[in-house]
Design a protein around this motif. Structure first.
Motif, PDB file in Angstrom:
ATOM      1  N   UNK A 285       0.826  -1.204   0.000  1.00  0.00           N
ATOM      2  CA  UNK A 285       0.000   0.000   0.000  1.00  0.00           C
ATOM      3  C   UNK A 285       0.861   1.255   0.000  1.00  0.00           C
ATOM      4  N   UNK A 286       1.931   1.242   0.785  1.00  0.00           N
ATOM      5  CA  UNK A 286       2.806   2.421   0.858  1.00  0.00           C
ATOM      6  C   UNK A 286       3.475   2.671  -0.482  1.00  0.00           C
ATOM      7  N   UNK A 287       3.906   1.607  -1.131  1.00  0.00           N
ATOM      8  CA  UNK A 287       4.501   1.771  -2.462  1.00  0.00           C
ATOM      9  C   UNK A 287       3.475   2.331  -3.445  1.00  0.00           C
ATOM     10  N   UNK A 288       2.283   1.805  -3.360  1.00  0.00           N
ATOM     11  CA  UNK A 288       1.216   2.333  -4.223  1.00  0.00           C
ATOM     12  C   UNK A 288       0.984   3.806  -3.944  1.00  0.00           C
TER      13      UNK A 288
ATOM     14  N   UNK B 221      -7.065   4.265   0.322  1.00  0.00           N
ATOM     15  CA  UNK B 221      -7.308   4.740   1.695  1.00  0.00           C
ATOM     16  C   UNK B 221      -8.078   3.701   2.501  1.00  0.00           C
ATOM     17  N   UNK B 222      -9.048   3.064   1.891  1.00  0.00           N
ATOM     18  CA  UNK B 222      -9.807   2.033   2.608  1.00  0.00           C
ATOM     19  C   UNK B 222      -8.947   0.793   2.856  1.00  0.00           C
ATOM     20  N   UNK B 223      -8.105   0.473   1.880  1.00  0.00           N
ATOM     21  CA  UNK B 223      -7.232  -0.688   2.070  1.00  0.00           C
ATOM     22  C   UNK B 223      -6.240  -0.455   3.189  1.00  0.00           C
ATOM     23  N   UNK B 224      -5.687   0.747   3.255  1.00  0.00           N
ATOM     24  CA  UNK B 224      -4.707   1.039   4.306  1.00  0.00           C
ATOM     25  C   UNK B 224      -5.364   1.046   5.681  1.00  0.00           C
ATOM     26  N   UNK B 225      -6.575   1.550   5.755  1.00  0.00           N
ATOM     27  CA  UNK B 225      -7.291   1.520   7.033  1.00  0.00           C
ATOM     28  C   UNK B 225      -7.541   0.086   7.473  1.00  0.00           C
TER      29      UNK B 225
ATOM     30  N   UNK C 151       0.109   5.796   9.519  1.00  0.00           N
ATOM     31  CA  UNK C 151       0.275   5.879   8.061  1.00  0.00           C
ATOM     32  C   UNK C 151      -0.299   7.157   7.458  1.00  0.00           C
ATOM     33  N   UNK C 152      -1.066   7.903   8.243  1.00  0.00           N
ATOM     34  CA  UNK C 152      -1.680   9.109   7.699  1.00  0.00           C
ATOM     35  C   UNK C 152      -0.641  10.093   7.194  1.00  0.00           C
TER      36      UNK C 152
ATOM     37  N   UNK D 251     -10.472   9.150  10.473  1.00  0.00           N
ATOM     38  CA  UNK D 251      -9.454   9.095  11.537  1.00  0.00           C
ATOM     39  C   UNK D 251      -9.191  10.504  12.077  1.00  0.00           C
ATOM     40  N   UNK D 252      -8.848  10.566  13.339  1.00  0.00           N
ATOM     41  CA  UNK D 252      -8.578  11.859  13.965  1.00  0.00           C
ATOM     42  C   UNK D 252      -7.432  12.569  13.270  1.00  0.00           C
ATOM     43  N   UNK D 253      -6.390  11.829  12.965  1.00  0.00           N
ATOM     44  CA  UNK D 253      -5.243  12.457  12.311  1.00  0.00           C
ATOM     45  C   UNK D 253      -5.624  13.007  10.943  1.00  0.00           C
ATOM     46  N   UNK D 254      -6.541  12.342  10.270  1.00  0.00           N
ATOM     47  CA  UNK D 254      -6.992  12.836   8.975  1.00  0.00           C
ATOM     48  C   UNK D 254      -7.727  14.144   9.109  1.00  0.00           C
ATOM     49  N   UNK D 255      -8.574  14.251  10.139  1.00  0.00           N
ATOM     50  CA  UNK D 255      -9.300  15.508  10.362  1.00  0.00           C
ATOM     51  C   UNK D 255      -8.334  16.652  10.618  1.00  0.00           C
ATOM     52  N   UNK D 256      -7.341  16.396  11.474  1.00  0.00           N
ATOM     53  CA  UNK D 256      -6.378  17.439  11.817  1.00  0.00           C
ATOM     54  C   UNK D 256      -5.584  17.854  10.588  1.00  0.00           C
ATOM     55  N   UNK D 257      -5.122  16.839   9.837  1.00  0.00           N
ATOM     56  CA  UNK D 257      -4.314  17.138   8.658  1.00  0.00           C
ATOM     57  C   UNK D 257      -5.105  17.926   7.627  1.00  0.00           C
ATOM     58  N   UNK D 258      -6.326  17.519   7.377  1.00  0.00           N
ATOM     59  CA  UNK D 258      -7.133  18.206   6.374  1.00  0.00           C
ATOM     60  C   UNK D 258      -7.472  19.618   6.825  1.00  0.00           C
ATOM     61  N   UNK D 259      -7.734  19.771   8.132  1.00  0.00           N
ATOM     62  CA  UNK D 259      -8.036  21.108   8.660  1.00  0.00           C
ATOM     63  C   UNK D 259      -6.824  22.013   8.517  1.00  0.00           C
ATOM     64  N   UNK D 260      -5.661  21.498   8.848  1.00  0.00           N
ATOM     65  CA  UNK D 260      -4.445  22.315   8.740  1.00  0.00           C
ATOM     66  C   UNK D 260      -4.173  22.683   7.283  1.00  0.00           C
TER      67      UNK D 260
END
Length: 1781
Positions: A1295-1298, A1337-1341, A1349-1350, A1399-1408
């Motif tokens: 997934x990371x390579x993808x 994104x769904x596969x990584x989750x 991984x976010x 994910x919480x980290x996703x919310x923070x990252x997108x907000x920033x």
């Protein structure tokens, strides 16, 4: 009235009257007696003004055009002219008039194209953006919304955003919405178009490849219609198909491009009719984007409201440094200096640095061209379809198999589009456009017919077998296509009026093609239906040939059944035999005759045989005796004679008589003996008449060999026939003597053969035969009889030799009597008068002279049949017999004067009364009485003739009744009662009367279906010959086995033997045989060419399946499932190709496998999948996977253009095969196959990852390979767990390579290019990449253990080339995708944001990442969600992001150190800042969130399509369809279910502030209105995207007949969007319970949401799925609709449960609860047993669970209120089940 008369005169035939009327009207206008406003209401005026130019003499042209130019300024005039097709008419007229008049026409056309707002807007689904200026002062309105009087039900009527003008009834679909292009895009298209016109073959070839692999992937398909030069060049390339020097390969490339275009156009039709993607947003630069205004506009038009609230919160793009985009559409961005707690005031906008400040983006130049002119030049969809037909159909006559199959595949795609674009009403449409279309279509149909006849006529033995096979395969496939095209376009009932002669001739050939009728019966039925309408003569030939074919089939079935052992169904055998008689003239299989006669003999042997069976068998036997074919008669009579001899022969003297003579019972029937006597003996052919005489002689002489029962039966049957038989009486002839013997034996002495009356009649009858010796014998017999008669002594005359010698020729008269009577309509003589005359006649008191006179008068009166009833009632007959008896008495001389009129009276009465004839003919005394009278008056010619006439009536009565000899079993006498005799009787007797004749031919004779002329026609004889062999061998399978076997047993005539041509035709048309032959050819092939030829033939069979079995499995698919063909192809798939020819062959094999998988996509065989997967997973060598990448040695060979092209094509086919394989494996259930599939997924994932880093030749910029790879990735990553089946690499590593590779692509193709939101170049890469990222994104989750991984998703905000580039990481690259031009990209990218924010980290990252955007993440998401012009799927994903942001707990006030503050709102006027829940409430209030939601619910659209297309036509699998379905992957894509989203642990944080200006409190939002309502003045909401108030400026295309009505701005809110809104409201209710509940109550949201929950639509859709009717929409569409509705019910039920917990009063309302509970129970009781889709069943279970939970919550929280409704609903259901309701 005066004006109406003048207008009518404008259409007068005389030019002078027309001109005078026009001058009169112009004069009245000039003097203001009439005004233009009155004239424009007169539609007839415009019709006559346009028709003015159609007359031979056209005066005053300038005045007419000037008047039109004057009137066109008025909206009603524009409407009338557009409806009448004036645009097209005037455009064509322009080139035929003088230059000064052309200017007038241009002015009229300009007036037609600039439509005032009052005119109902018209378009051809084309749009142009226009900016709506914002009002300087907000309009004051009462309440939140303008009054909307429409009801919810009215809103369910769908608008028709892309359709045809209702005035052009011949069209279902016209043109697509107009798409403007950037300068770069126009340059790309122009460059490719010029390359296609090059003389360099290699350049043309490469351009076609680029078009297919890149340009058509990037640009929407309708672009090529709107800019048609590329299509026109491709169509012109088709003409090279007949050229040499490899030019035909360029034609093949063009065919491939056009086919792909047709496929993509079909996808676009699907897209535009999908309610979820309907958008009223104009497809130019989004006004929500920072690219909305150019710099100059910003300088001159500063906003009067400096608040950031007046700008769009939508983001800018991120990319190269340079000009800074504006987030608010004004001069500067309002940004946060640092963190989420510090704010920059909106007025301090000077030089505050922002990550976006360094972004440079060249504004794309949109539409720096004449859009109107371009729209004139664009092609409509019908025009494209017909153009393809025109250019491609002639190619069907080439000698290339490859060309024909490719062209047919193109035409099959084109035909689907034709079904969507052109209506069958085109044949009734008289518009210029329709006339032109009809002309072209008829030319196409004629050309198709010629092609069919060409291939049919070229199947001759002079050519090699390969050529014969080519022509046969082409003929069959072209015929199937032609019939499907006819069914699509031309109703059967109109065929006779329109179909050209070549097509009629071709259909005749197809109708007589026996193999086609067997293999494709539905096509054959359609052909016959058209033929019936087209050509009565050809249809008659077909009909008669079909009857003969059926007869042949019955013949062979009869022979087969007769030969079987055991009990036989005799009635069935007789029916078969009856039908078999009709084809004797063709097959002449005479052993059949003996079998039939034996069956008849067997049936009549048994005394227990049913009368029905005996009657039916007798009919068959009689038809054989009278068969038109002489040979059949001969054989039949011979067989009968043999049976008679066998049964009555001397050799049987020692055998029991009874067991033998029963065999002749089938002959012992009056009808049979009549046939033999009347026709067999008289047959000119000696073999027949001699045999017939022999049969009769054996019977007449066979008394000693018959039982008494049989003899009596024979005599009984013979009696009615004796009148015919006695005609052959002759003392010198053996048969004649036998006949005379019947009369010689006296019945009175007990020696008689015949009954007394019959015997007497037979003797009297002999007096009328032509042989004098017979008449002498008859007189001797009569004399003997008369002397023995009772009372002979008292009767005259005395019988002696002297008397008899004088009467030998007694009845041989010179003047026969005419028996004809009159049947007048009216009575001439009164009945009373007749009675008086009759009284005189019978009165003994009146003188005889008077009585004679009365009798003569009566005789005259009796000439009228209507008078007979009177005298019969008065017993006239009895009186006459009484007088005759008196006459023959000794003193009878007295009454002799009455004899002659009495006999005349009796004759006339008998002639008209068959019942009386029967009665009197059975009275021997009357017969002898009449004979004595004739002897008495033997010298009176008149009396003798009358007696002779009476004898004719009485002695031949049996044979005069035709009904006795017909097949009608009725015993009623024939009517009308005209006396007639068989012709054979008239010929054999001297009759004293003129009598009508009947039965000149046998009444049992049949008419053969085919004449000799018909049999001489080659198609007819071919059909009969093949039909005979098929029937003889009982089917094509057995026949083909016999043909392939070495043992040749010939059991029938050589003329029936199949020719070499027949054999080949059968083998090629019979799919199973043809496929076996193909496989045999592949196995035995010695060269590449032979294998490729066999594969092409196999492709023909696949195509035939598709053309003939729409929506089902055809013979090819069925055969391939049963054949072991895998091993045949194995050797090519297990070895790496060694040369270019190997690679070409491998391309063909993979292409065939791909087509096969697509044809079987809905029902792929597990064996096929297992075989393919095992091939793909085998250890080295593994060609199919290894060939995706070039080896080092192959890479060095890239200089060879041909090898390069071949390898690129090979890789393309491999990726296409893998994509199809992935799609076909969706519904896999086989365990072994699934395990193989899982491993293959990961193997393919690793291989595609390698491909992602490889580029093609530099001239293609690596795009073809990249596009291909990304589309493969998109298909692959859609499967959950695709990364988890590698033994060497961990799933997350893959997934990371993808992720790394995909982010690199999105950076290169989107971010670093400045977002290229408006350019279509690279759009295919962007779309596929974003879709892959969403899946990833769904596969990584699923695969990751934590959320670390976010950070891997973050990209630098700056460019690498900048010295001051920041190292800040973030998701800012994602935001520009939310405002992309393509709604699919917007939807997918928002879906990605939705996935990441779970994910919480996703919310923070997108907000920033949204810090630089006015309004931040919260404002952006809310703005997208409430944007009415946006499509539902995009808004749905925005709702999910909003919901995810709410999941994380937020504070009610500023808390230092708290990670997630929620939204932050700053009031500029007061300087007050809010965060968390108060800020959320302020945000919702200022954007009128709940009011918008109220309108959204009111505008919910529950329909399946935005406009109707022929769903069934789109249901078919197509070559290259969807490029493996990716374009439709958005349509039914569903993120992981949101049904249980509220149960997840809240783990996300908030974003930055949202700034709200206090002055926006009175602002209005863009109201949602029904499509039919007038568009209100757009008002501006500071927190709503500016794009919401865009309106469409309609433009007309080049053909007004193609224009379509553009609805006013419509809103499509679909159930999936409302489902998301319910989940969002649920989260809001959990976040701020009190405020949200109050908002629900004020907006009446719960009532509105519940009103949509209607079970009727779900029940109807489920019934459709269970019924699976042919006319039903595609199953996938219905399943998706049910799934969406169930998802909505689940979301609504969860929301209602939350409402019950927070505020039960929201739900507990009678008007809400009762219908809601009723609908819930109806959904809970839907029967799903016949639904096969597992996902849909799962959705039902999930929905039922939520509904039961809701009912439980209702009972628990509001039992008293809900219990009665629930119990009543359940009771009603129980009663319905029991049948009481």
């Amino acid at each position: 009235m005066v004006l109406t008369g003048l207008i009518r005169k404008l259409g007068h035939q005389l030019a002078e009257i027309r001109a005078r009327a026009l001058k009169n009207i112009l004069c009245k206008i000039e003097h203001s007696l009439i005004c233009c406003a009155d004239l424009v209401q007169e539609r007839l005026l415009f019709l006559h003004l346009l028709e003015w130019f159609n007359f031979p003499s056209v005066p005053m042209k300038e005045e007419v055009l000037s008047l039109l130019n004057r009137l066109v300024k008025y909206p009603p005039a524009v409407q009338h002219l557009v409806d009448l097709g004036a645009v097209e008419f005037l455009s064509k007229l322009r080139s035929n008039v003088e230059p000064n008049l052309q200017a007038e026409i241009d002015g009229i056309l300009d007036g037609l194209f600039i439509l005032p707002s009052e005119v109902p807007e018209l378009h051809s689904a084309s749009y142009q953006t226009s900016q709506t200026e914002l009002p300087q002062q907000p309009e004051t309105l009462t309440g939140y919304f303008p009054q909307d009087k429409s009801t919810f039900q009215q809103m369910e009527v769908p608008p028709r955003p892309v359709a045809a003008n209702p005035t052009a009834k011949c069209l279902k679909f016209s043109t697509f919405p107009w798409l403007p292009l950037t300068t770069a895009d126009r340059h790309v298209l122009s460059s490719n178009e010029s390359s296609l016109r090059s003389s360099n073959h290699t350049l043309i070839w490469n351009t076609c490849e680029l078009l297919k692999d890149v340009i058509m992937q990037d640009f929407p398909a309708e672009i090529f219609l709107q800019r048609p030069k590329i299509v026109q060049s491709l169509l012109s390339l088709l003409k090279l198909a007949f050229g040499g020097d490899g030019k035909h390969r360029l034609a093949l490339q063009s065919v491939s491009c056009l086919q792909q275009l047709c496929t993509y156009l079909r996808n676009r039709l699907n897209f535009h009719r999908d309610p979820s993607f309907f958008s009223s947003k104009q497809d130019t630069v989004s006004q929500n984007s920072s690219l909305s205004y150019c710099h100059e506009a910003r300088v001159t038009h500063h906003s009067q409201n400096p608040s950031p609230g007046s700008s769009s919160p939508r983001p800018s793009v991120v990319g190269r440094t340079g000009q800074r985009p504006r987030g608010d559409g004004q001069d500067w961005d309002a940004v946060s200096s640092s963190g989420s707690s510090s704010h920059a005031h909106v007025n301090s906008r000077v030089s505050i640095p922002s990550p976006l400040d360094m972004v440079h983006l060249d504004l794309p130049e949109l539409e720096a061209e004449d859009t109107l002119e371009l729209q004139f030049q664009q092609l409509s969809l019908p025009q494209l379809c017909v153009s393809i037909l025109e250019c491609a159909v002639p190619l069907l006559r080439t000698g290339s198999r490859q060309m024909i199959i490719r062209v047919l595949e193109l035409l099959a795609e084109d035909m689907v589009l034709i079904g969507e674009a052109i209506s069958a009403d085109i044949w009734d449409d008289s518009s210029l456009f329709a006339i032109d279309m009809k002309k072209k279509l008829l030319m196409v149909l004629g050309s198709l017919g010629d092609s069919m006849c060409y291939h049919k006529s070229n199947i001759s033995l002079e050519q090699p077998e390969a050529v014969l096979v080519h022509h046969r395969m082409a003929f069959v496939s072209i015929s199937l296509f032609a019939v499907r095209l006819l069914q699509t376009l031309l109703p059967v009932e109109k065929a006779s009026h329109f179909l050209p002669e070549p097509m009629s001739a071709a259909l005749f050939l197809v109708s007589l093609d026996m193999p086609v009728s067997l293999e494709y019966p539905n096509i054959h039925e359609a052909v016959v239906a058209y033929l019936e309408q087209l050509n009565s003569e050809n249809y008659s030939i077909y009909k008669r040939t079909a009857e003969a074919v059926y007869s042949l089939e019955c013949t062979c079935n009869f022979l087969s059944d007769v030969g079987k052992e055991g009990e036989k169904n005799l009635l069935e055998l007789v029916e078969l035999a009856d039908q078999a008689l009709h084809s004797f003239s063709y097959h002449q299989h005479f052993p059949l005759i003996k079998e039939i006669i034996c069956i008849c003999s067997k049936i009549w042997k048994s005394a227990q045989a049913s009368p029905l069976l005996q009657g039916e068998s007798q009919k068959v036997f009689l038809r054989m005796l009278s068969h038109p074919l002489p040979q059949v008669k001969v054989k039949t009579y011979h067989c009968c004679l043999e049976i008679v001899k066998e049964c009555l022969g001397v050799h049987n003297v020692s055998k029991p008589v009874s067991s033998l003579c029963n065999g002749i019972h089938f002959l012992l029937h009056p009808k049979v003996l009549y046939e033999i006597s009347a026709f067999g003996i008289q047959e000119p052919k000696n073999e027949v008449n001699a045999t017939a005489k022999a049969i009769l002689m054996h019977l007449l002489q066979g008394r000693l060999w018959m039982t008494a029962l049989t003899w009596n039966k024979f005599i009984e049957s013979l009696c009615p026939v004796i009148p015919v038989l006695q005609g052959y009486a002759d003392t010198e002839d053996p048969l004649g003597n036998c006949i005379l013997l019947l009369s010689k034996a006296s019945s009175e002495a007990g020696e008689g053969i015949l009954p007394c009356t019959t015997w007497l009649k037979s003797i009297l009858r002999l007096l009328l035969v032509k042989k004098p010796s017979v008449r002498v014998l008859a007189l001797k017999l009569l004399a003997s009889h008369l002397t023995r008669e009772e009372g002979a002594d008292t009767k005259r005359p005395s019988i002696d030799a002297r008397v008899l010698s004088r009467v030998t020729d007694l009845f041989i008269v010179k003047k026969p009597i005419e028996l004809k009577l009159d049947d007048r309509r009216e009575l001439i003589i009164k009945l009373e008068t007749v009675e008086k005359v009759y009284d005189i006649f019978i009165s003994d008191d009146i003188d005889l002279i008077l009585r004679k006179s009365a009798a003569e008068q009566l005789a005259v009166i009796m000439q009228d049949i209507k008078m007979h009833a009177v005298v019969k009632k008065l017993c006239l007959t009895d009186k006459i017999i009484e007088y005759l008896n008196k006459c023959v008495s000794q003193d009878g001389e007295v009454i002799e004067c009455l004899v002659q009129p009495s006999l005349t009276l009796l004759r006339k009465v008998l002639c008209a009364d068959p019942v009386l004839r029967v009665s009197l003919s059975q009275q021997p005394s009357l017969l002898t009485l009449l004979f004595r009278v004739s002897l008495i008056f033997h010298e009176d010619c008149t009396i003798v003739t009358e007696v002779g006439a009476l004898f004719c009536l009485l002695l031949f009565d049996e044979v005069s009744r035709m009904d006795m000899w017909s097949d009608n079993l009725s015993n009623k006498p024939s009517s009308p009662s005209v006396f007639s005799l068989p012709v054979s009787v008239s010929r054999r007797y001297h009759l004293p009367v003129h009598v009508l004749g009947h039965h000149a031919v046998s009444p049992y004779s049949i008419v053969l279906p085919l004449s000799a002329d018909c049999l001489a026609l080659k198609p007819v004889s071919d059909m009969l010959r093949i039909a005979w062999n098929l029937s003889w061998y009982h089917g094509s399978d057995n026949l083909l086995k016999q043909m392939n076997s070495e043992a040749k047993i010939q059991e029938f005539l050589d003329t029936l033997k199949l020719s070499t041509e027949d054999t080949l035709t059968l083998k090629m048309t019979h799919t199973a045989s043809g496929l076996k032959d193909c496989l045999r050819s592949i196995v035995q092939a010695a060269a590449h060419r032979e294998v490729r030829a066999a594969l092409t033939r196999m492709s023909f069979y696949l195509l035939n399946d598709r053309l003939s079995f729409k929506g089902g499995t055809g013979p090819c698919g069925i055969t391939l499932k049963s054949l072991s063909w895998h091993t045949t192809l194995n050797r090519f798939l297990q070895v790496l190709p060694a040369c270019t020819e190997d690679e070409k062959l491998l391309i063909d094999i993979i292409h065939f496998l791909n087509k096969l998988l697509k044809e079987q996509r809905k029902n792929v065989s597990v064996e096929l999948l297992n075989w393919l997967l095992e091939l793909l997973l085998r250890h080295s060598p593994n060609p199919l996977l290894e060939l995706l990448l070039l080896t080092e040695s192959q890479a060095r060979e890239e200089a060879d253009d041909i090898r390069t092209a071949v390898r690129q094509q090979l890789q393309k086919e491999l990726v296409a095969l893998f994509n199809t394989l992935l799609l076909g494996s969706v519904a896999l259930t086989d365990r072994k196959c699934l395990e193989l599939f899982y491993v293959f997924q990961t193997q393919l994932a690793l291989k595609l990852l390698q491909c992602l880093r490889v580029t093609d030749a530099p001239r293609f910029y690596g795009l073809p390979s990249l596009e291909r790879t990304l589309r493969g990735m998109a298909h692959l990553t859609a499967f959950p767990g695709w990364s988890s089946h590698s033994p060497f690499t961990k799933p997350l590593e893959i997934c990371v390579k993808y992720l790394s590779g995909l982010l690199e692509v999105i950076t290169s193709f989107y971010v670093e290019r400045g977002g290229n939101a408006m350019s279509f170049m690279g759009k295919g890469v962007t779309k596929s990449t974003v879709l892959c990222l969403l899946h990833l994104s769904h596969e990584m989750m699923a695969q990751a253990q934590s959320s670390e991984w976010m950070s891997l998703w973050f990209l630098p905000l700056g460019s690498h080339s900048e010295e001051h580039a920041t190292t800040q990481q973030g998701l800012a690259w994602l935001i520009p995708l939310w405002v992309d031009r393509d709604p699919e990209v917007r939807f997918t990218s928002l879906g990605l944001g939705s996935a990441l924010t779970t994910l919480e980290t996703g919310c923070v990252a997108l907000a920033n990442s949204c810090q630089n955007i006015s309004g931040g993440l919260w404002g952006t998401v809310v703005n997208i969600l409430l944007d009415q012009s946006e499509c539902s799927m995009v808004r749905r994903e925005a709702a999910f992001i909003f919901q995810n942001l709410l999941v994380i707990p937020m504070p009610s006030e500023i808390i230092k150190g708290y990670t997630w503050q929620g939204p932050c709102v700053h009031d500029e006027d007061s300087g007050l800042s809010l965060i968390g829940k108060p800020a959320l409430q302020a945000l919702l209030y200022h954007c009128h969130f709940y009011e918008h939601l109220n309108q959204m619910v009111k505008h919910c659209y529950l329909g399946r399509y935005t406009f109707d297309l022929n769903c069934s036509a789109l249901n078919g699998t197509s070559e290259g369809n969807d490029l493996n379905g990716l374009d439709d992957s958005f349509k039914f894509w569903r993120a992981p279910s949101r049904m249980s989203s509220q149960d997840r642990d809240p783990s996300s944080l908030s974003t930055l502030e949202t700034m709200v200006a206090a002055s926006s409190a009175s602002a209005e939002f863009q109201p949602l209105v029904p499509c039919t309502a007038p568009l209100p003045e757009a008002s501006h909401d500071q927190l709503v995207a500016q794009g919401q108030h865009e309106t469409a400026s309609p433009r007309l295309p080049h053909d007004s007949s193609l224009s379509a009505p553009l609805p006013r701005q419509c809103v499509f809110v679909t159930p999936p969007l409302l489902s998301a809104m319910c989940s969002l409201l649920d989260s809001l209710l959990a976040t701020t319970p009190g405020d949200t509940a109050n908002a629900f109550r004020q907006a009446r949201l719960i009532e509105l949401l519940c009103s949509i929950a209607d079970a009727t639509l779900i029940e109807t859709s489920v019934q459709e799925l269970q019924a699976l009717l042919p006319a039903s929409p595609p199953v996938e569409h219905t399943q998706a609709q049910v799934s969406f509705l169930l998802e909505y019910l689940s979301s609504l039920s969860r929301l209602l449960q939350s409402c019950l917990l927070v505020d039960p009063d929201l739900v507990i309302q009678d008007e809400l609860l009762k219908p809601l509970i009723t609908n819930i129970i109806r959904v809970l009781t839907i029967c799903t047993k016949d639904i096969s889709d597992i996902e849909l069943i799962s959705a039902f279970y999930q929905t039922w669970t939520h509904l039961f939970n809701l009912l439980a919550t209702l009972l628990r929280k509001a039992g008293p209120a809900s219990f009665p409704s629930i119990t009543m609903g359940l009771a009603r259901y129980v009663l319905q089940m029991c049948g009481f309701v």
